[in-house]
Write a protein that holds these residues in place. Structure first.
Motif, PDB file in Angstrom:
ATOM      1  N   PHE A 228      24.866  20.841  41.572  1.00 39.98           N
ATOM      2  CA  PHE A 228      23.972  20.361  40.519  1.00 39.98           C
ATOM      3  C   PHE A 228      24.339  20.968  39.176  1.00 39.98           C
ATOM      4  CE2 PHE A 228      21.731  20.421  44.525  1.00 39.98           C
ATOM      5  CZ  PHE A 228      21.274  19.110  44.607  1.00 39.98           C
ATOM      6  N   LEU A 229      24.070  20.198  38.105  1.00 43.36           N
ATOM      7  CA  LEU A 229      24.355  20.695  36.758  1.00 43.36           C
ATOM      8  C   LEU A 229      23.480  21.885  36.425  1.00 43.36           C
ATOM      9  CD1 LEU A 229      24.607  17.414  34.672  1.00 43.36           C
ATOM     10  CD2 LEU A 229      26.430  19.059  35.190  1.00 43.36           C
ATOM     11  N   ASN A 230      22.191  21.751  36.732  1.00 44.64           N
ATOM     12  CA  ASN A 230      21.252  22.815  36.407  1.00 44.64           C
ATOM     13  C   ASN A 230      20.016  22.680  37.277  1.00 44.64           C
ATOM     14  OD1 ASN A 230      19.725  20.683  35.342  1.00 44.64           O
ATOM     15  ND2 ASN A 230      20.833  20.872  33.401  1.00 44.64           N
ATOM     16  N   LEU A 231      19.095  23.621  37.067  1.00 41.50           N
ATOM     17  CA  LEU A 231      17.902  23.664  37.897  1.00 41.50           C
ATOM     18  C   LEU A 231      17.081  22.379  37.747  1.00 41.50           C
ATOM     19  CD1 LEU A 231      16.345  25.509  39.805  1.00 41.50           C
ATOM     20  CD2 LEU A 231      15.038  26.312  37.844  1.00 41.50           C
ATOM     21  N   LYS A 234      18.432  19.652  39.739  1.00 44.67           N
ATOM     22  CA  LYS A 234      18.213  19.898  41.159  1.00 44.67           C
ATOM     23  C   LYS A 234      16.782  19.529  41.549  1.00 44.67           C
ATOM     24  CE  LYS A 234      17.644  24.120  43.099  1.00 44.67           C
ATOM     25  NZ  LYS A 234      18.005  25.490  43.519  1.00 44.67           N
ATOM     26  N   VAL A 235      15.816  19.962  40.711  1.00 43.47           N
ATOM     27  CA  VAL A 235      14.418  19.681  41.027  1.00 43.47           C
ATOM     28  C   VAL A 235      14.166  18.172  41.029  1.00 43.47           C
ATOM     29  CG1 VAL A 235      12.050  19.963  40.246  1.00 43.47           C
ATOM     30  CG2 VAL A 235      13.640  21.885  40.121  1.00 43.47           C
ATOM     31  N   LYS A 236      14.703  17.502  39.999  1.00 45.42           N
ATOM     32  CA  LYS A 236      14.519  16.046  39.913  1.00 45.42           C
ATOM     33  C   LYS A 236      15.061  15.353  41.155  1.00 45.42           C
ATOM     34  CE  LYS A 236      13.950  14.395  35.285  1.00 45.42           C
ATOM     35  NZ  LYS A 236      14.632  14.509  34.009  1.00 45.42           N
ATOM     36  N   GLU A 237      16.237  15.789  41.544  1.00 39.89           N
ATOM     37  CA  GLU A 237      16.877  15.184  42.717  1.00 39.89           C
ATOM     38  C   GLU A 237      15.992  15.404  43.948  1.00 39.89           C
ATOM     39  OE1 GLU A 237      19.818  13.467  42.867  1.00 39.89           O
ATOM     40  OE2 GLU A 237      19.756  13.249  45.052  1.00 39.89           O
ATOM     41  N   LYS A 238      15.527  16.633  44.118  1.00 44.88           N
ATOM     42  CA  LYS A 238      14.689  16.915  45.293  1.00 44.88           C
ATOM     43  C   LYS A 238      13.417  16.079  45.269  1.00 44.88           C
ATOM     44  CE  LYS A 238      16.542  21.193  46.448  1.00 44.88           C
ATOM     45  NZ  LYS A 238      16.938  22.167  47.198  1.00 44.88           N
ATOM     46  N   MET A 239      12.817  15.980  44.075  1.00 46.92           N
ATOM     47  CA  MET A 239      11.560  15.253  43.965  1.00 46.92           C
ATOM     48  C   MET A 239      11.713  13.774  44.309  1.00 46.92           C
ATOM     49  SD  MET A 239       9.147  17.347  43.057  1.00 46.92           S
ATOM     50  CE  MET A 239       7.902  16.315  42.285  1.00 46.92           C
ATOM     51  N   SER A 240      12.948  13.264  44.268  1.00 43.24           N
ATOM     52  CA  SER A 240      13.096  11.845  44.559  1.00 43.24           C
ATOM     53  C   SER A 240      12.774  11.535  46.019  1.00 43.24           C
ATOM     54  CB  SER A 240      14.492  11.339  44.169  1.00 43.24           C
ATOM     55  OG  SER A 240      15.463  11.991  44.941  1.00 43.24           O
ATOM     56  N   LEU A 241      12.681  12.575  46.852  1.00 44.04           N
ATOM     57  CA  LEU A 241      12.223  12.356  48.232  1.00 44.04           C
ATOM     58  C   LEU A 241      10.803  11.782  48.243  1.00 44.04           C
ATOM     59  CD1 LEU A 241      12.520  12.712  51.355  1.00 44.04           C
ATOM     60  CD2 LEU A 241      11.618  15.027  51.053  1.00 44.04           C
ATOM     61  N   PHE A 242      10.059  12.122  47.195  1.00 46.47           N
ATOM     62  CA  PHE A 242       8.624  11.835  47.222  1.00 46.47           C
ATOM     63  C   PHE A 242       8.246  10.498  46.576  1.00 46.47           C
ATOM     64  CE2 PHE A 242       8.695  16.676  46.916  1.00 46.47           C
ATOM     65  CZ  PHE A 242       8.732  16.823  48.286  1.00 46.47           C
ATOM     66  N   GLN A 243       9.228   9.674  46.232  1.00 42.26           N
ATOM     67  CA  GLN A 243       8.963   8.394  45.552  1.00 42.26           C
ATOM     68  C   GLN A 243       7.825   7.595  46.160  1.00 42.26           C
ATOM     69  OE1 GLN A 243      12.630   6.023  45.458  1.00 42.26           O
ATOM     70  NE2 GLN A 243      13.691   7.990  45.265  1.00 42.26           N
TER      71      GLN A 243
END
Ligand SMILES: *Cc1c(COP(=O)(O)O)cnc(C)c1O
Length: 844
Positions: A228-231, A234-243
């Motif tokens: 990941f580029l930055n934190l 990373k958080v955004k990517e993880k949060m996409s689980l919750f769509q």
């Protein structure tokens, strides 16, 4: 249903078609039409004509004994692995349905094929399709830490009221998630799945498969992640689980709230911010932590049996789910105080009477039983396999059907004996062959002395409530408390790390000499065989004999065969490295006497190491001696680099490679042979990528040690040398510790004694305040001289007690760090650990 078991081991035969028809009717209630429907609905070209097969499981592992006529097999393709090559073998073992990217040669018309572009994508699409056929709440978990623990705890907390399906172990990857989801069946009414990602764009795929309705973000961590580029990314990517979630649960954090969409509700907690939905205070004492929970203007207290930050946060994630699910305070209090440390690892231990024990005494559900049985097969040290099994919970199946399935698994895995413990399994005893049952663990223990356990591999698998740890304790070989723990996953990880550096078709020999660099010879060889490396290498014939006698079938090269061992080498089908004319002539003589044909030998060339090997001026005679000989076959030609680890000497390495090229080419053309050529060891793989030839010889890197500090960061630690504190005392200023009074306390000092010394392989140079051990993640300096069987450390600043665990090496200090301080190399530190230190192998 008893006769089902007898029908199963069908292997081909003339009556196949008739037989299959019968089987279908018998198995029909096992058949899972949803699998059939899901595979029909993914974009694939179907080639085949046998529609009459009942499918009830999905597999990606060609080695699993559980594969059979009802398996739908996905042939995944990795960087250096391609399951398509096992399809022919699988067809012989009754598998009839395959998802492939092409039909392998010779398999046409022998099975059904679903041809797709990418088999991993197909597996994911299949799982997504399968998942969409079910409609019940699904909790999706992600975060940097704690996912697996929260999943296991939620399962424990919610299973009294729901039929839970959850990811087994930490199956949270691009492959693990689809496999987890495919285990859902009609009886489940709550799902708990975890998702883990290592780079961008991965989460969307997992989201599509899990489709969670309730999201839990366990902990975002601040660690820098490579992918990941930055934190924030990373958080955004993880949060996409919750769509697709109606609610997302997390520790209050405005940045996260700002990412949420209109449709998603936040349900947050905090220790500090009153704006959070649930405000929590905490008080920790010696035994437990009391949480003061304030929600909806109501206050209540709960106790959890943990004191550390991570466990407290994980417990709060669970608490939040219980509150969201509308549990009353009383139930929450009662269940949360029962939380327990989660042990996710499958441990292999040495047992009594030459047994080995696989300790899985923490769970018993159908999915994890399947995984444990695969692990048992990959680790078995003899063909005798016993399973000690408790009642099975949470399968989502009706009892009768469940135990039919368990019996079937037991048969397909060639289990010799079943010991069932529990009321329910006792009831279904007749479904198993060679089975004894006990009503409970106590009854088994009282009968223990009458049961024979010897020369077998024993899987101990039971739900927590059965307290099978007592059984493991009985079966375990008793030694002192110092152990070298070997992480088998880390070995696999490191193997793949180096494999990924290889060009296509380059073979891999793994050096397991000196007892696998001190880590354990057989167990590691077994694992490598499982991962299908091409060759093993050992130093001496007796090391090779030991491996062959225990059943290792991979070809084994002997680096340093003495003439006196040639007989045994031939007898055990080992392959000698021949490095001198004298040795060659002796071997040829014996080969002729025994009338051998094409016996494999390996020719070692000395290109500059000046240790073993034919020098340039002996090549002509070597060729003359070998020419026309039919007794042996030059399987490979090799040499060894003296400086692959040191770029200062790059030119020297280059000159060795050039000479190797020249001499080996001469041998090849004049003898007209096609040997495997190889010259690179671990550092060579990294530093001389263009000289991989046909094979490389991986050594130290497999064991998690690199000579390059950058590469070191990318490897996983394999060995952790652990002990415990035997005794603690506080000495006054002026008092001394140990032989020769080498340490004199300047102030009152707390001293801990650890039962490991130089006879275990800890260098005396590491004592006298040079080295340290780690206790509770803190450094404790070794004071005074190291004794034969003990050493003493200063633990004044550490809150610790007798019996606490001590780490001698592992992640901190690392073997490389110790080697640096002792002015030696990690190879020496690793291989010095004496054989009296018990090795324990485990898998995450
Ligand atoms: C030990 C050994 C290796 C492996 O070396 P590493 O540096 O541990 O990778 C390779 N080849 C030969 C001949 C060896 O003796």
């Amino acid at each position: 249903m008893v006769f089902l078991r007898k029908l199963k081991p069908r292997k081909g035969g003339q009556n196949t078609i008739l037989f299959r028809k019968k089987l279908i009717s018998i198995y029909s209630h096992f058949m899972n039409p949803k699998i059939f429907n899901s595979i029909q609905s993914i974009p694939a070209k179907f080639v085949g004509n046998q529609f009459d097969t009942a499918l009830d499981s999905v597999s990606i592992d060609s080695r699993s004994l559980q594969n059979g006529s009802q398996t739908l097999f996905f042939a995944l393709v990795g960087v250096h692995t391609d399951a398509h090559i096992y399809i022919s073998y699988l067809i012989e073992n009754d598998v009839r349905n395959f998802v492939v990217s092409h039909i392998p040669e010779g398999c046409e018309e022998r099975a059904n094929f679903y041809i797709v572009e990418n088999t991993l994508t197909a597996l994911q699409e299949f799982a997504a399709q399968y998942r969409s056929l079910f409609d019940f709440p699904v909790i999706g978990l992600t975060g940097s830490n704690g996912k697996t623990i929260v999943k296991e705890w939620l399962n424990f907390l919610l299973s009294p009221d729901y039929n839970v399906i959850r990811s087994p172990k930490s199956y949270n990857s691009q492959v693990g998630v689809p496999l987890s989801v495919i285990a859902i069946n009609e009886q489940h009414n709550l799902g708990i799945f975890e998702a883990g990602i290592s780079s961008r764009f991965e989460m969307n795929k997992l989201q599509n498969i899990i489709k969670p309705t309730v999201g839990v973000l366990t902990n975002i961590g601040s660690a820098h992640d490579e992918g990941f580029l930055n934190l924030e990314e990373k958080v955004k990517e993880k949060m996409s689980l919750f769509q697709s979630c109606e609610v997302v649960i997390y520790q209050f954090n405005e940045n996260i709230t700002s990412i949420l969409s209109q449709r998603q509700n936040a349900f947050t907690w905090s220790f500090t911010n009153q704006e959070a939905d649930v405000f929590i205070g905490k008080k920790t004492d010696r035994e437990q932590t009391e949480l003061q929970v304030c929600y909806n203007k109501e206050d209540f207290k709960i106790n959890i049996p943990f004191q550390d930050e991570a466990s407290i946060e994980n417990a709060i994630s669970c608490l939040m789910v219980l509150i969201y699910f509308n549990y009353d305070h009383f139930t929450i209090q009662n269940r949360m105080k029962m939380l327990y440390p989660v042990e996710m690892r499958l441990k292999v231990k040495n047992g009594i009477n030459n047994c080995s024990i696989i300790d899985d005494s923490y769970s018993s559900d159908f999915q994890s039983l399947k995984i444990a049985l695969d692990f048992l097969e990959s680790q078995k040290q003899s063909d005798n396999k016993t399973v000690i099994l408790s009642d099975i919970f949470q399968s989502g199946l009706y009892k009768e059907e469940l135990y039919d399935k368990v019996a079937e698994l037991i048969v397909s895995n060639n289990i010799s004996r079943v010991i069932g413990i529990g009321e329910t399994i006792s009831e279904f005893k007749d479904k198993f062959q060679n089975c004894v049952t006990y009503k409970n663990t106590a009854e088994f223990i009282s009968d223990y002395d009458n049961i024979d356990f010897s020369n077998e591999t024993i899987l101990v698998k039971g739900a927590r409530s059965f307290e099978f740890e007592e059984i493991v304790w009985l079966l375990e070989e008793k030694t002192h408390e110092t152990v070298l723990e070997i992480n088998l996953n880390a070995i696999t990880y490191n193997l793949n790390f180096y494999k990924a550096k290889l060009k296509p078709n380059v073979k891999i020999m793994v050096m397991v000499k000196a007892f696998g660099y001190g880590n354990g010879g057989f167990e590691i060889a077994k694992l490598l065989e499982h991962h299908k490396v091409d060759y093993l290498g050992v130093a001496f014939a007796d090391e090779g004999i030991a491996l062959k006698s225990l059943g290792i079938q991979l070809p084994i090269m002997i680096l340093n065969p003495e003439n006196t061992s040639f007989n045994a080498i031939i007898q055990y089908q080992l392959e000698p490295e021949i490095y001198s004319l004298k040795g060659l002539k002796a071997f040829l003589k014996m080969a002729a006497q025994k009338g051998l044909q094409d016996f494999p030998i390996h020719i070692k060339l000395d290109t500059g190491m000046h240790r073993l090997g034919f020098e340039a001026n002996t090549i002509d005679e070597l060729i003359a001696t070998l020419k026309g000989n039919q007794n042996v076959n030059v399987k490979s030609i090799l040499s060894h680099l003296a400086t692959s680890d040191d770029l200062i000497h790059k030119d020297f390495a280059k000159s060795q490679i050039d000479l190797f090229e020249k001499l080996s080419s001469q041998l090849i053309s004049e003898l007209d042979i096609k040997p495997i050529r190889h010259i690179l060891n671990t550092s060579g793989i990294s530093n001389n990528v263009d000289s991989q030839y046909d094979m490389v010889r991986l050594g130290i890197g497999l064991y998690g040690v690199s000579n390059d500090s950058e590469e070191q960061k990318k490897l996983e630690n394999v060995g952790t040398l652990k002990s415990i504190i035997s005794q603690i005392r506080t000495i006054a200023a002026g008092e001394s510790v140990g032989y020769g009074r080498k340490f004199i306390a300047e102030k009152p000092t707390k001293i801990a004694t650890i039962p490991i010394g130089y006879a275990d392989g800890i260098s005396r140079g590491w004592g006298n305040s040079v080295g340290f051990v780690t206790i509770k993640n803190q450094k404790a300096t070794i004071v005074g001289s190291i004794c034969m069987d003990m050493l003493m450390v200063d633990c004044t600043e550490i809150e610790c007690k007798e019996g606490d665990a001590v780490i001698i090496f592992g992640r901190n200090p690392t073997v490389s760090y110790i080697a640096g301080k002792l002015q030696t190399i990690p190879y020496e530190v690793l291989t010095s650990i004496s054989q009296r230190v018990k090795r324990v192998f485990y898998r995450e």
